[in-house]
Write a protein that holds these residues in place. Structure first.
Motif, mmCIF file in Angstrom:
data_model
loop_
_atom_site.group_PDB
_atom_site.id
_atom_site.type_symbol
_atom_site.label_atom_id
_atom_site.label_comp_id
_atom_site.label_asym_id
_atom_site.label_seq_id
_atom_site.Cartn_x
_atom_site.Cartn_y
_atom_site.Cartn_z
ATOM 1 N N MET A 1 -9.941 10.146 -12.796
ATOM 2 C CA MET A 1 -10.470 8.779 -13.176
ATOM 3 C C MET A 1 -10.426 8.528 -11.560
ATOM 4 N N PRO A 2 -11.120 7.625 -11.168
ATOM 5 C CA PRO A 2 -11.327 6.920 -9.528
ATOM 6 C C PRO A 2 -10.328 6.503 -9.416
ATOM 7 N N GLY A 3 -9.545 5.761 -10.412
ATOM 8 C CA GLY A 3 -9.195 4.327 -10.151
ATOM 9 C C GLY A 3 -6.771 5.241 -10.453
ATOM 10 N N ASP A 4 -7.156 6.670 -10.968
ATOM 11 C CA ASP A 4 -5.840 6.957 -10.723
ATOM 12 C C ASP A 4 -5.121 7.063 -9.853
ATOM 13 N N PRO A 5 -3.708 6.583 -9.722
ATOM 14 C CA PRO A 5 -3.084 7.529 -8.822
ATOM 15 C C PRO A 5 -2.749 8.382 -8.319
ATOM 16 N N GLU A 6 -2.707 9.407 -9.178
ATOM 17 C CA GLU A 6 -2.182 11.024 -8.841
ATOM 18 C C GLU A 6 -3.254 11.121 -7.892
ATOM 19 N N HIS A 7 -4.159 10.706 -7.776
ATOM 20 C CA HIS A 7 -5.883 11.071 -7.370
ATOM 21 C C HIS A 7 -5.685 10.761 -6.307
ATOM 22 N N ARG A 8 -4.561 9.781 -5.562
ATOM 23 C CA ARG A 8 -5.183 9.346 -3.935
ATOM 24 C C ARG A 8 -5.224 9.719 -3.271
ATOM 25 N N TYR A 9 -4.050 11.089 -3.003
ATOM 26 C CA TYR A 9 -3.932 11.681 -2.062
ATOM 27 C C TYR A 9 -3.535 13.298 -2.426
ATOM 28 N N GLU A 10 -4.462 14.219 -1.411
ATOM 29 C CA GLU A 10 -4.584 15.402 -1.231
ATOM 30 C C GLU A 10 -2.808 16.308 -0.333
ATOM 31 N N TYR A 11 -2.529 17.762 -0.715
ATOM 32 C CA TYR A 11 -1.531 17.581 0.212
ATOM 33 C C TYR A 11 -1.322 19.598 0.599
ATOM 34 N N LEU A 12 -1.591 19.318 1.875
ATOM 35 C CA LEU A 12 -1.108 19.953 2.302
ATOM 36 C C LEU A 12 0.514 21.030 2.637
ATOM 37 N N ARG A 30 1.045 19.115 14.589
ATOM 38 C CA ARG A 30 -0.027 18.468 15.686
ATOM 39 C C ARG A 30 -1.400 17.951 15.500
ATOM 40 N N GLU A 31 -1.988 19.478 15.434
ATOM 41 C CA GLU A 31 -3.418 19.224 14.931
ATOM 42 C C GLU A 31 -3.941 19.005 13.801
ATOM 43 N N HIS A 32 -2.974 19.246 12.618
ATOM 44 C CA HIS A 32 -3.775 18.839 11.567
ATOM 45 C C HIS A 32 -3.742 17.686 11.045
ATOM 46 N N SER A 33 -2.798 16.169 11.693
ATOM 47 C CA SER A 33 -2.921 14.491 11.807
ATOM 48 C C SER A 33 -3.788 14.661 13.285
ATOM 49 N N GLU A 34 -3.555 15.132 14.034
ATOM 50 C CA GLU A 34 -4.456 14.500 14.455
ATOM 51 C C GLU A 34 -6.031 14.425 14.302
ATOM 52 N N LEU A 40 2.846 12.797 7.746
ATOM 53 C CA LEU A 40 4.255 13.956 7.104
ATOM 54 C C LEU A 40 4.943 12.785 6.175
ATOM 55 N N ILE A 41 5.501 14.062 5.093
ATOM 56 C CA ILE A 41 5.883 13.185 4.128
ATOM 57 C C ILE A 41 7.121 13.657 3.924
ATOM 58 N N ARG A 42 7.607 15.006 4.538
ATOM 59 C CA ARG A 42 8.813 15.726 4.154
ATOM 60 C C ARG A 42 9.038 16.733 4.753
ATOM 61 N N TRP A 54 5.117 19.045 4.455
ATOM 62 C CA TRP A 54 4.418 18.374 3.808
ATOM 63 C C TRP A 54 3.858 17.707 4.024
ATOM 64 N N LEU A 55 2.240 17.668 4.535
ATOM 65 C CA LEU A 55 1.779 16.952 4.927
ATOM 66 C C LEU A 55 0.911 15.967 3.531
ATOM 67 N N ARG A 56 0.408 14.616 3.774
ATOM 68 C CA ARG A 56 -0.891 14.332 2.886
ATOM 69 C C ARG A 56 -1.495 13.144 3.987
ATOM 70 N N ARG A 57 -2.829 13.068 3.163
ATOM 71 C CA ARG A 57 -4.019 12.388 3.584
ATOM 72 C C ARG A 57 -4.503 11.363 2.535
ATOM 73 N N ARG A 58 -5.256 10.433 2.473
ATOM 74 C CA ARG A 58 -5.523 9.647 1.078
ATOM 75 C C ARG A 58 -7.067 10.662 0.920
ATOM 76 N N VAL A 59 -6.739 10.619 -0.478
ATOM 77 C CA VAL A 59 -8.781 10.542 -0.472
ATOM 78 C C VAL A 59 -9.774 9.642 -0.779
ATOM 79 N N MET A 60 -10.632 9.906 0.527
ATOM 80 C CA MET A 60 -11.466 8.810 0.554
ATOM 81 C C MET A 60 -12.577 9.598 -0.506
#
Length: 70
Positions: A1-12, A30-34, A40-42, A54-60
């Motif tokens: 679902m688009p509004g589902d809070p579980e799918h707001r981020y993808e993780y690496l 540095r490469e991934h973040s830039e 970086l979350i953990r 652990w890295l994350r980014r918002r799903v667009m």
């Protein structure tokens, strides 16, 4: 679902082996973040010297603006 809070981020997860230099892991982070917009979350340091990052980014989600029908 688009509004589902579980799918707001993808993780690496980046793993650094015990024998690797920290500069190699730092360069990868540095490469991934830039260029990939990751944040970086953990960080975990294991007894043997290995590390995990652990890295994350918002799903667009893009909504279509054109109404094209075939």
């Amino acid at each position: 679902m688009p509004g589902d809070p579980e799918h707001r981020y993808e993780y690496l997860i980046i793993t650094a082996r015990p024998g690797e230099h920290r500069s190699v892991a730092r360069a990868a982070l540095r490469e991934h973040s830039e260029y990939g917009k990751w944040e970086l979350i953990r960080t975990c340091l294991y007894e043997g010297g290995g590390q995990k990052y652990w890295l994350r980014r918002r799903v667009m989600r893009v909504k279509p603006t054109l109404n094209i029908r075939a």
